[in-house]
Design an enzyme around this catalytic site. Structure first.
Site, short mmCIF file in Angstrom:
data_model
loop_
_atom_site.label_atom_id
_atom_site.label_comp_id
_atom_site.label_asym_id
_atom_site.label_seq_id
_atom_site.Cartn_x
_atom_site.Cartn_y
_atom_site.Cartn_z
N CYS A 98 0.50 -1.26 -0.39
CA CYS A 98 -0.02 0.47 -0.20
C CYS A 98 0.74 1.78 -0.21
O CYS A 98 0.16 2.25 0.16
CB CYS A 98 -0.57 0.13 1.41
SG CYS A 98 -1.82 -1.65 1.05
N SER A 99 2.42 1.15 0.31
CA SER A 99 2.66 2.31 0.40
C SER A 99 3.66 2.38 -0.72
O SER A 99 3.88 3.39 -1.55
CB SER A 99 4.07 2.10 1.56
OG SER A 99 3.58 2.07 3.00
#
Length: 373
Positions: free
Chosen positions: A156-157
């Site tokens: 997600c980063s």
């Protein structure tokens, strides 16, 4: 140090909106069929009866009201509950590249740039549809970009890690301008038969143009004041799908080959980690949290974002300070914070400061502090 700006962003939204109510109908049909099929084992205490879901439960647990999917029919079929995305010929543009080209074309137009101005294409997302050739190189070729491209995955980063990679390339002179593209088909790795997570994800693709400030000409620009990344290993968010699966047939098709998480542990551990990360990053730039006009946070869970904003600001954030788009898009992994940035920045004035922050599996957290030019 050469100044770098975001000069354009683009968003591809899939064609199929799916409400919580639609998702629940399919899920509860599956639950009823499962419980009926295994009635004897459940009665004997050998199996646990599955519980139904509800739209109210989903919204209370997450803040999500709907999501966009690349395929709706396969997900809502109780006998399938998986998107149907037919394989394409190797000579045809892949589905992730197709999404990426759409978002990138919009970002280039916003930046007033063409493919000839880009030296580097970076695909940064949580799942690639194949190991190689890189999806980024396919997008590079489809757009007509010279130079080089590569894929990266920090779950997600990924987008914020991609932004720092792009900034480094521009400041070192390796690229004049960079495209960071995040084509997320999260529905393909989601277990739609798991009550605790069947509602979490949606699909989307974002694109960002970054370039040297000295050559940027876009009407709207955001200077990158600083980037900061951090990782701490954790198994609390995990997906064990990979090329080694075929080497042990016992694991093929098991639930751990899709997204799994220990949600309560993630909430307890990630929120303080992200809050402290953002505060320290701002402090290193001599910026007080109260001077920040926008926090474009990863769109995973409404309660998480509210708690993180409270830890940073020392109070509840106002709606415009920490914009929420997960009610419409659900969790789109690395694309979420960029969707928020793309859709929720029109009211900002020159000199206003904002923070783009993403966080998730790894654990990983990235923050990008920007100022509107």
């Amino acid at each position: 140090m050469k100044k770098v700006v975001i000069s354009g962003t683009g968003l591809f939204t899939p064609p199929h909106a799916v409400s919580n109510e639609e998702l629940v109908v399919a899920f509860n049909h599956y639950v009823a069929a499962y419980n009926q099929q295994h009635a004897a084992e459940i009665a004997a205490g050998n199996l646990t009866e599955l519980a139904e879901s509800s739209a109210e439960f989903i919204e209370k647990a997450s803040g999500i009201k709907q999501r966009y999917l690349m395929n709706k029919d396969g997900v809502l079929d109780p006998a399938r509950m998986t998107p149907y995305l037919p394989e394409r010929s190797n000579d045809a543009l892949s589905i992730q590249a197709e999404m990426g080209v759409a978002a990138a074309t919009a970002a280039l137009a916003k930046a007033g740039r063409s493919a000839a101005d880009i030296d580097m294409v970076l695909v940064a997302c949580s799942n690639m549809q194949r190991p190689y050739p890189a999806v980024s190189i396919e997008i590079q070729q489809a757009l007509g970009v010279q130079g080089y491209a590569f894929d990266m995955n920090v779950a997600c980063s990924s987008a914020t890690f991609g932004i720092q990679t792009a900034v480094n390339a521009i400041q070192s002179g390796q690229a004049r301008a960079v495209l960071v593209v995040s084509p997320e088909i999260c529905s393909a790795h989601l277990n739609f038969r798991d009550r605790d997570s069947h509602f979490i994800f949606g699909d989307a693709c974002t694109a960002i143009v970054l370039e040297a400030a000295e050559s940027a000409s876009a009407a709207e620009q955001f200077e990158i004041l600083g980037t900061r990344l951090a990782t701490v290993f954790s198994n609390n968010i995990r997906n064990n799908f990979g090329f080694l699966n075929r080497c042990d047939e016992q694991g093929i098709g098991q639930v751990d080959k899709l997204f799994v998480q220990q949600g309560r542990k993630v909430f307890k551990e990630v929120c303080p980690m992200v809050g402290e990360h953002i505060v320290q990053h701002l402090e290193s730039l001599d910026i007080q949290p109260q001077q920040v006009s926008r926090f474009w946070l990863h769109q995973a869970n409404l309660a998480m974002n509210q708690l993180i904003a409270r830890r940073v600001l020392g109070r509840d954030a106002q709606e415009q300070e920490a914009p929420v788009i997960l009610d419409r898009y659900a969790n789109t992994s690395s694309a979420g914070s960029i969707i928020a940035f793309h859709l929720c920045r029109d009211a900002l004035q020159s000199g206003d400061v904002g923070v783009i922050s993403s966080f998730g599996a790894g654990y990983s957290v990235g923050s990008v502090v920007v100022k509107k030019c």
